[in-house]
Write a protein that holds these residues in place. Structure first.
Motif, PDB file in Angstrom:
ATOM      1  N   ASP A  78       1.300  -1.361   0.031  1.00  0.00           N
ATOM      2  CA  ASP A  78      -0.261   0.095  -0.090  1.00  0.00           C
ATOM      3  C   ASP A  78       0.765   0.877  -0.139  1.00  0.00           C
ATOM      4  N   GLY A  79       2.310   1.354   0.431  1.00  0.00           N
ATOM      5  CA  GLY A  79       2.915   2.384   0.620  1.00  0.00           C
ATOM      6  C   GLY A  79       3.094   2.742   1.952  1.00  0.00           C
ATOM      7  N   LEU A  80       4.775   3.387   1.724  1.00  0.00           N
ATOM      8  CA  LEU A  80       5.401   3.808   2.440  1.00  0.00           C
ATOM      9  C   LEU A  80       4.239   4.444   4.378  1.00  0.00           C
ATOM     10  N   PRO A  81       3.721   5.438   3.636  1.00  0.00           N
ATOM     11  CA  PRO A  81       3.140   6.172   4.576  1.00  0.00           C
ATOM     12  C   PRO A  81       1.948   5.516   5.237  1.00  0.00           C
ATOM     13  N   TYR A  82       1.707   4.150   4.993  1.00  0.00           N
ATOM     14  CA  TYR A  82       0.423   3.159   5.090  1.00  0.00           C
ATOM     15  C   TYR A  82       1.389   2.121   5.684  1.00  0.00           C
ATOM     16  N   MET A  83       2.429   1.868   5.473  1.00  0.00           N
ATOM     17  CA  MET A  83       3.298   0.347   6.321  1.00  0.00           C
ATOM     18  C   MET A  83       3.598   1.443   7.515  1.00  0.00           C
ATOM     19  N   ALA A  84       4.162   2.378   7.263  1.00  0.00           N
ATOM     20  CA  ALA A  84       4.204   3.284   8.844  1.00  0.00           C
ATOM     21  C   ALA A  84       3.861   3.541   9.799  1.00  0.00           C
ATOM     22  N   ALA A  85       2.457   4.026   9.397  1.00  0.00           N
ATOM     23  CA  ALA A  85       0.664   3.727  10.261  1.00  0.00           C
ATOM     24  C   ALA A  85       0.776   2.452  10.741  1.00  0.00           C
ATOM     25  N   THR A  86       1.108   1.902   9.987  1.00  0.00           N
ATOM     26  CA  THR A  86       0.795   0.170  10.645  1.00  0.00           C
ATOM     27  C   THR A  86       1.751  -0.838  12.185  1.00  0.00           C
ATOM     28  N   LEU A  87       2.949   0.214  11.448  1.00  0.00           N
ATOM     29  CA  LEU A  87       4.085  -0.615  12.887  1.00  0.00           C
ATOM     30  C   LEU A  87       4.331   0.052  13.399  1.00  0.00           C
ATOM     31  N   ILE A  88       4.325   1.487  13.399  1.00  0.00           N
ATOM     32  CA  ILE A  88       3.644   2.418  14.470  1.00  0.00           C
ATOM     33  C   ILE A  88       2.191   1.796  15.411  1.00  0.00           C
ATOM     34  N   GLY A  89       1.186   2.202  14.900  1.00  0.00           N
ATOM     35  CA  GLY A  89       0.385   1.369  15.549  1.00  0.00           C
ATOM     36  C   GLY A  89      -0.200   0.664  15.819  1.00  0.00           C
ATOM     37  N   ALA A  90       0.748  -1.128  15.230  1.00  0.00           N
ATOM     38  CA  ALA A  90       0.681  -1.957  15.392  1.00  0.00           C
ATOM     39  C   ALA A  90       1.245  -2.252  17.349  1.00  0.00           C
ATOM     40  N   ILE A  91       2.686  -2.025  17.248  1.00  0.00           N
ATOM     41  CA  ILE A  91       2.814  -1.731  18.650  1.00  0.00           C
ATOM     42  C   ILE A  91       1.994  -1.227  19.304  1.00  0.00           C
ATOM     43  N   LEU A  92       1.791   0.291  18.960  1.00  0.00           N
ATOM     44  CA  LEU A  92       0.833   0.909  20.429  1.00  0.00           C
ATOM     45  C   LEU A  92      -0.281  -0.450  20.803  1.00  0.00           C
ATOM     46  N   ALA A  93      -0.720  -1.187  19.907  1.00  0.00           N
ATOM     47  CA  ALA A  93      -1.736  -1.645  19.991  1.00  0.00           C
ATOM     48  C   ALA A  93      -1.214  -2.364  21.175  1.00  0.00           C
ATOM     49  N   VAL A  94      -0.385  -3.482  20.542  1.00  0.00           N
ATOM     50  CA  VAL A  94       0.183  -4.966  21.139  1.00  0.00           C
ATOM     51  C   VAL A  94      -0.206  -4.005  22.561  1.00  0.00           C
ATOM     52  N   TRP A  95       0.916  -2.982  23.151  1.00  0.00           N
ATOM     53  CA  TRP A  95       1.009  -2.797  24.795  1.00  0.00           C
ATOM     54  C   TRP A  95      -0.288  -2.023  24.871  1.00  0.00           C
ATOM     55  N   ALA A  96      -1.184  -1.459  24.210  1.00  0.00           N
ATOM     56  CA  ALA A  96      -2.380  -1.189  24.575  1.00  0.00           C
ATOM     57  C   ALA A  96      -3.050  -2.625  24.736  1.00  0.00           C
ATOM     58  N   GLY A  97      -3.806  -3.650  24.230  1.00  0.00           N
ATOM     59  CA  GLY A  97      -3.699  -4.415  24.818  1.00  0.00           C
ATOM     60  C   GLY A  97      -3.356  -5.403  25.763  1.00  0.00           C
ATOM     61  N   SER A  98      -2.382  -5.581  25.883  1.00  0.00           N
ATOM     62  CA  SER A  98      -1.479  -6.614  26.882  1.00  0.00           C
ATOM     63  C   SER A  98      -1.662  -5.790  28.114  1.00  0.00           C
ATOM     64  N   SER A  99      -1.327  -3.931  28.042  1.00  0.00           N
ATOM     65  CA  SER A  99      -1.641  -3.098  29.158  1.00  0.00           C
ATOM     66  C   SER A  99      -3.249  -3.302  29.721  1.00  0.00           C
ATOM     67  N   LEU A 100      -3.705  -3.242  29.168  1.00  0.00           N
ATOM     68  CA  LEU A 100      -5.713  -3.549  29.518  1.00  0.00           C
ATOM     69  C   LEU A 100      -6.150  -4.633  29.955  1.00  0.00           C
ATOM     70  N   ALA A 101      -5.202  -5.966  29.144  1.00  0.00           N
ATOM     71  CA  ALA A 101      -5.823  -7.557  29.702  1.00  0.00           C
ATOM     72  C   ALA A 101      -5.238  -7.063  31.314  1.00  0.00           C
ATOM     73  N   ALA A 102      -4.058  -6.906  31.290  1.00  0.00           N
ATOM     74  CA  ALA A 102      -2.986  -7.206  32.521  1.00  0.00           C
ATOM     75  C   ALA A 102      -3.938  -6.379  33.434  1.00  0.00           C
ATOM     76  N   ALA A 103      -4.625  -5.051  33.416  1.00  0.00           N
ATOM     77  CA  ALA A 103      -4.987  -4.480  34.781  1.00  0.00           C
ATOM     78  C   ALA A 103      -6.266  -4.726  34.673  1.00  0.00           C
TER      79      ALA A 103
END
Length: 106
Positions: A78-103
């Motif tokens: 899809d292109g570099l901007p979408y890849m960058a958004a996916t990469l940053i969003g994915a890392i933040l989403a794993v952190w958010a999901g893990s943090s929420l589940a742990a809480a």
């Protein structure tokens, strides 16, 4: 890996790929749908690996279903901007999901 594990991963992968395909076609192939799929899948992976310890459930839901659901290869096309958004969003989403589940788990 034995045949039962392969079957569990394959079953989950089929379901995940079909869900992704349905969402992609419903979204008219917009690259933003791919970003949303990858970010939501990573959020769920963060929740899953925090809450579930059973190997078979992790193989089915994590490796199979969410592995088939998410697609970094499509994001890279899809292109570099979408890849960058996916990469940053994915890392933040794993952190958010893990943090929420742990809480919630405490």
């Amino acid at each position: 890996m034995d045949l039962d594990e392969i079957a569990v991963v394959a079953a989950g992968g089929v379901i995940g790929a079909l869900v992704r395909y349905g969402m992609s076609t419903a979204g008219s192939g917009s690259p933003l749908i791919t970003v949303a799929i990858n970010v939501s899948g990573c959020f769920l992976i963060g929740v899953l690996y925090t809450v579930i310890d059973r190997k078979t459930a992790r193989l089915f839901l994590g490796t199979g279903l969410l592995g088939g659901y998410t697609t970094f290869s499509t994001a890279s096309v899809d292109g570099l901007p979408y890849m960058a958004a996916t990469l940053i969003g994915a890392i933040l989403a794993v952190w958010a999901g893990s943090s929420l589940a742990a809480a919630v788990k405490r």
